[in-house]
Design an enzyme around this catalytic site. Structure first.
Site, short mmCIF file in Angstrom:
data_model
loop_
_atom_site.label_atom_id
_atom_site.label_comp_id
_atom_site.label_asym_id
_atom_site.label_seq_id
_atom_site.Cartn_x
_atom_site.Cartn_y
_atom_site.Cartn_z
N SER A 99 0.80 -1.23 0.00
CA SER A 99 0.00 0.00 0.00
C SER A 99 0.83 1.28 0.00
O SER A 99 0.32 2.35 -0.31
CB SER A 99 -0.94 0.03 1.21
OG SER A 99 -0.18 -0.03 2.41
N ASP A 140 -4.50 7.72 7.65
CA ASP A 140 -5.28 6.80 8.47
C ASP A 140 -4.32 6.17 9.47
O ASP A 140 -3.18 6.65 9.62
CB ASP A 140 -6.05 5.77 7.61
CG ASP A 140 -5.15 4.82 6.84
OD1 ASP A 140 -3.96 4.70 7.19
OD2 ASP A 140 -5.64 4.20 5.88
N HIS A 156 -1.30 4.69 7.14
CA HIS A 156 -0.75 5.23 5.90
C HIS A 156 -0.47 6.73 5.93
O HIS A 156 -1.30 7.50 6.43
CB HIS A 156 -1.70 4.91 4.74
CG HIS A 156 -1.95 3.45 4.59
ND1 HIS A 156 -3.11 2.82 5.02
CD2 HIS A 156 -1.17 2.47 4.08
CE1 HIS A 156 -3.03 1.52 4.77
NE2 HIS A 156 -1.87 1.28 4.21
#
Ligand SMILES: *[C@@H]1O[C@H](CO)[C@@H](O)[C@H](O)[C@H]1NC(C)=O
Ligand SMILES: *[C@@H]1O[C@H](CO)[C@@H](O)[C@H](O)[C@H]1NC(C)=O
Length: 357
Positions: A37, A332, A335
Site C-alpha cells: 500500500s 489513516d 498510511h
C-alpha cells in the site's frame, strides 16, 4: 506550467540536467513499481479483497489528473511518493495502476504500478487478505513487457525496460500482519524476527535478480519505516512508539542496505541499485514535526480516534476526520498523508534517486 510548479527537482540538478542535454531525452522513460500500500496506486480496486480504499474520504486532496478529490485506491488523501517521483523525472504526475481497465498502453508506457496493498515478500502475507502476491506482480510485469513490445516495437520497448526506474517497497505487512499478527507460512517457522527478516531479504534478493534478468538496470529498493510509530502500532495508553517494532525495522533495513551494496555493481550490465531510506525520512519528521510543517504525527487524520481507523473503517461516515490533512503525518492509522509522501519523495530525489536524472 503545473509540472514546473510541482517539480521536486532541486534547481541545481534541474540546471545540470538542462546543461547536459535538455529534457528531450528523459533518462528515465518509465517508472515500474512493485510492493504494497505504500506504492499501490489502485490495483486492489480490481481484485477481490477487503484491503481497499476506493471510497471517500480517501483521495480527498488529490488535485491532479482527471479528478478533483476523487478516491483512486491510493491509501492516502492524495498522491503517493511514487507519483511525486514520477513527476520529478518529467513523467506524468500519477503512476497508473496496471489493472486499471482505463489505463491503456499509451499511459502505461511511461509508468506502470503492479503493487497491491496488503502484499509482502512472503507469499503467505499476501494470502492473508487475498491480495496480489509478489510472484503475481511479476507475472503481470512480464505480460506488460510483452504488451510494451507490441506497442513500441522490440527495440524501443527494450530501451524503455532497461532505462526505466524500478521501485520496490514492501515488508511492513510481513511483520505487522503476518509475523506479529497471524503467523502463517514462513513466518510461523521462525522464532526470531531477525531470522524471518533474513528469509524476507532472501526473497527480496531473488526478486531483484529476476527483475535484472528481465532487463532492469535501475533499481530502488526501499527499507521499512519506523513501523512501531504508525498510529495503529503505538501504545494505547501512552501513545508511545512500540520500540520493538522499530528495532525489527532497523534490523531488516541494515540487511537490505547490505544487499543493495552487494547488488549495486555486482549485478553486471551497468546495473545500479540504490537503497531508499524511508526510515530516516519518517524518523526525521517524527523527531521534529514543526520543522517540517506538521502538527500531529501520532494519530491518523481519518476517523474519531485516528488510532485504528483505516480501509473500510475510514469512510465518509467517520466522524471527526481532520479538516487539514496537510498538518498530519498520517492519513489513516497506517498510511502517510500526501504531505509525508511528498517529503519522502523529495528526500529520496535529493539523496539517492538524483543519480538517475
Ligand atoms: C510463492 O508462490 C509461487 C507460486 O506458487 C512460487 O512459485 C514461489 O516460489 C513462491 N515464493 C517463495 C519465496 O516461496
Ligand atoms: C531537497 O533539496 C531542495 C534543494 O536543495 C531543498 O529545497 C529541499 O528542502 C530538499 N528536500 C528534502 C526533503 O530533502
Amino acid at each position: 506550467m503545473s509540472t514546473l510548479r510541482h517539480s521536486l527537482v532541486p534547481l541545481m540538478l534541474l540546471q545540470l540536467h538542462i546543461l547536459s542535454g535538455g529534457p528531450a531525452a528523459a533518462k528515465v522513460p518509465a517508472l515500474i513499481v512493485f510492493g504494497d500500500s505504500t506504492v499501490d496506486t489502485g490495483n486492489n480496486n480490481y481484485i477481490s479483497t477487503v484491503i481497499k480504499s476506493d471510497f471517500a474520504p480517501y483521495g480527498r486532496d488529490l488535485r491532479v489528473g482527471s479528478g478533483g478529490g476523487q478516491p483512486t485506491g491510493r491509501f492516502s488523501n492524495g498522491r503517493l511518493a511514487v507519483d511525486f517521483i514520477s513527476e520529478a523525472f518529467g513523467l506524468p504526475p500519477l503512476v497508473p495502476a496496471y489493472l486499471d481497465p482505463n489505463a491503456d498502453m499509451s499511459s502505461l508506457a511511461t509508468g506502470a504500478c503492479f503493487a497491491s496493498a496488503g502484499a509482502g515478500y512472503d507469499n503467505a502475507t499476501s494470502d492473508l487478505f487475498s491480495v496480489l502476491p509478489l510472484w503475481k506482480e511479476l507475472d503481470y510485469f512480464k505480460e506488460y513487457a510483452a504488451r510494451l513490445r507490441s506497442f513500441h516495437g522490440d527495440d524501443k520497448a527494450q530501451e524503455t525496460l532497461s532505462e526505466a526506474l524500478y521501485i520496490v517497497s514492501m515488508g511492513t505487512n510481513d511483520f505487522l500482519e503476518n509475523y506479529y499478527g497471524v503467523p502463517s507460512g514462513q513466518a510461523a517457522r521462525y522464532a526470531a524476527a531477525s531470522d524471518y527478516a533474513g528469509y524476507l531479504l532472501g526473497v527480496a534478493e531473488s526478486f531483484a535478480r529476476a527483475l535484472h534478468a528481465l532487463g532492469a538496470r535501475k533499481l530502488d529498493l526501499n527499507g521499512l519505516p519506523p513501523m512501531g510509530c504508525l498510529p495503529l502500532e503505538r501504545r494505547a495508553a501512552t501513545g508511545a512508539c512500540t520500540e520493538e517494532y522499530n528495532a525489527v525495522a532497523r534490523g531488516f533495513n541494515e540487511g537490505l542496505r547490505d544487499l543493495v551494496a552487494r547488488l549495486d555493481g555486482g549485478l553486471g550490465g551497468g546495473a545500479r541499485v540504490v537503497y531508499g531510506d524511508v526510515y530516516g525520512a519518517v524518523a526525521e519528521v517524527l523527531a521534529d514535526p514543526a520543522a517540517h510543517g506538521f502538527e500531529d504525527v501520532g494519530a491518523g487524520c481519518c476517523g474519531a480516534t485516528g488510532r485504528f481507523e483505516m480501509g473500510y473503517m475510514c469512510n465518509e461516515a467517520s466522524p471527526l476526520t481532520c479538516a487539514d490533512a496537510g498538518k498530519f503525518a498520517f492519513w489513516d492509522a497506517i498510511h502517510p498523508t500526501e504531505h509525508l509522501h511528498r517529503f519522502i519523495a523529495e528526500r529520496k530525489m535529493n539523496t539517492t534517486l538524483y543519480v538517475f536524472l
